[in-house]
Motif scaffolding. Sequence first.
Motif, mmCIF file in Angstrom:
data_model
loop_
_atom_site.group_PDB
_atom_site.id
_atom_site.type_symbol
_atom_site.label_atom_id
_atom_site.label_comp_id
_atom_site.label_asym_id
_atom_site.label_seq_id
_atom_site.Cartn_x
_atom_site.Cartn_y
_atom_site.Cartn_z
ATOM 1 N N PRO A 1 -7.971 -8.207 -27.279
ATOM 2 C CA PRO A 1 -9.255 -7.943 -27.927
ATOM 3 C C PRO A 1 -9.441 -8.854 -29.139
ATOM 4 C CG PRO A 1 -8.087 -5.891 -27.478
ATOM 5 C CD PRO A 1 -7.126 -6.997 -27.210
ATOM 6 N N PRO A 2 -10.660 -9.282 -29.410
ATOM 7 C CA PRO A 2 -10.887 -10.158 -30.562
ATOM 8 C C PRO A 2 -10.626 -9.432 -31.881
ATOM 9 C CG PRO A 2 -12.967 -9.496 -29.570
ATOM 10 C CD PRO A 2 -11.889 -9.031 -28.644
ATOM 11 N N ARG B 1 -14.161 -7.204 -20.159
ATOM 12 C CA ARG B 1 -14.759 -6.036 -20.816
ATOM 13 C C ARG B 1 -13.755 -5.398 -21.771
ATOM 14 N NH1 ARG B 1 -17.968 -1.661 -17.367
ATOM 15 N NH2 ARG B 1 -19.600 -3.231 -17.673
ATOM 16 N N TYR B 2 -14.256 -5.065 -22.956
ATOM 17 C CA TYR B 2 -13.446 -4.417 -23.985
ATOM 18 C C TYR B 2 -14.107 -3.111 -24.394
ATOM 19 C CZ TYR B 2 -11.455 -9.107 -24.318
ATOM 20 O OH TYR B 2 -10.870 -10.313 -24.028
ATOM 21 N N ALA C 1 -5.482 -2.349 -24.724
ATOM 22 C CA ALA C 1 -4.681 -3.408 -25.320
ATOM 23 C C ALA C 1 -5.101 -4.789 -24.871
ATOM 24 C CB ALA C 1 -3.194 -3.184 -24.993
ATOM 25 N N GLN C 2 -5.841 -4.869 -23.776
ATOM 26 C CA GLN C 2 -6.288 -6.164 -23.272
ATOM 27 C C GLN C 2 -7.611 -5.994 -22.544
ATOM 28 O OE1 GLN C 2 -2.753 -6.728 -20.765
ATOM 29 N NE2 GLN C 2 -4.088 -6.742 -18.987
ATOM 30 N N GLY C 3 -8.270 -7.118 -22.267
ATOM 31 C CA GLY C 3 -9.561 -7.080 -21.603
ATOM 32 C C GLY C 3 -9.459 -6.559 -20.180
ATOM 33 N N LEU D 1 -18.235 -3.663 -24.294
ATOM 34 C CA LEU D 1 -18.828 -4.991 -24.462
ATOM 35 C C LEU D 1 -18.159 -5.977 -23.522
ATOM 36 C CD1 LEU D 1 -16.931 -7.050 -26.531
ATOM 37 C CD2 LEU D 1 -17.458 -5.162 -28.028
ATOM 38 N N THR D 2 -18.967 -6.836 -22.907
ATOM 39 C CA THR D 2 -18.491 -7.844 -21.968
ATOM 40 C C THR D 2 -18.703 -9.216 -22.580
ATOM 41 O OG1 THR D 2 -19.102 -6.440 -20.101
ATOM 42 C CG2 THR D 2 -18.710 -8.765 -19.628
ATOM 43 N N ASP D 3 -17.631 -10.047 -22.602
ATOM 44 C CA ASP D 3 -17.743 -11.365 -23.228
ATOM 45 C C ASP D 3 -18.182 -12.415 -22.203
ATOM 46 O OD1 ASP D 3 -15.515 -12.054 -21.707
ATOM 47 O OD2 ASP D 3 -14.125 -12.103 -23.403
ATOM 48 N N VAL D 4 -18.281 -13.665 -22.651
ATOM 49 C CA VAL D 4 -18.780 -14.735 -21.785
ATOM 50 C C VAL D 4 -17.825 -15.037 -20.635
ATOM 51 C CG1 VAL D 4 -20.167 -15.814 -23.585
ATOM 52 C CG2 VAL D 4 -17.775 -16.479 -23.322
#
Length: 323
Positions: free
Chosen positions: A53-54, A84-85, A97-99, A77-80
Amino acid sequence: MRPLGTWVVIGALALIGLFAARDALRGDEAPASSPAVQTLEKPREAPPAAARPPRIADKDRLAAELQALGAGGIVYLTDVNCRRYLLGLPALVWTTAQGLPGPDCARGGRPVVSERAGLAAEQVGAETIEVSSEIWSFRFRGFSPAFKPGGTLTFVRDGRVFEWTSACPAGAATVTFRGLREIDRCPRQVRGAPPLVQELVWSGENDFAVIAGPQGVRALLVKRDGRAISLFKSVGASLSGLVASPHGRYFGARVGGSMFVFDSRRPGNLALPSGADRSTAVAWSPDERFTALASKSSIFVYPGDRPGRAVSLPLAAIELDWR
């Protein structure tokens, strides 16, 4: 004279010496077919590192601001990269702990699901929808699939809204939908829907919002409590990506590529937080008190009618959900 056994041992030692000398003259190079050399030439690649995660800069201050607002729940939230986080509010704690695998970003649209009916529907072609369950699937002509809250599947065909009703007249051709129950259904046009519909979402059994109109002149229309309202008209700019809040008070749509937010009770788009340029996605808390709006580099969380109180989170997303 030496015994025969002694000469056999001496001969074997000499033969071993000859092989050792031959290998020394060859050097250390092994034949190309040697499995050991192939392993050294093509080492096994390490598996890719799991996406973490960021990091959220100034996390404690932002969490305190969200706490003061009263915002809570889990934001998806889904990144580019289509990861998904899950972010817990107000503490800003990543719950994974991870996407996780996100929606298939390569597809034009996401499946719509009715847990009440045990069915999912997906646009699989420009004019083809597939409705399915774990044990059954069926394809038919149409686009913009959507479920009513009660589980009835609707769609658009030739600009008109239809539903797969169970109230079929005698002699009508039917299809047996096999979800949580087996129900014979037939397509029927929905009364009260405008023509030239492009997109459709339901906020109640009889309440809906549509994007409708000819190319280049599209309008966002809402039918609520038997009353139709035109919320917005776009001339020249595209109008698409229609989404609804959990209880149908708010709607979102992309105008020329940017997400705008609308209130079903009055025409016109709502004001957005300062800095929310080129917004990409919107979601609402389950009680509709709060809005989450994603832009290029921030996610703004704010009371729906007070964008000036927004908390700006230093995160980017192309898709949002709030549960």
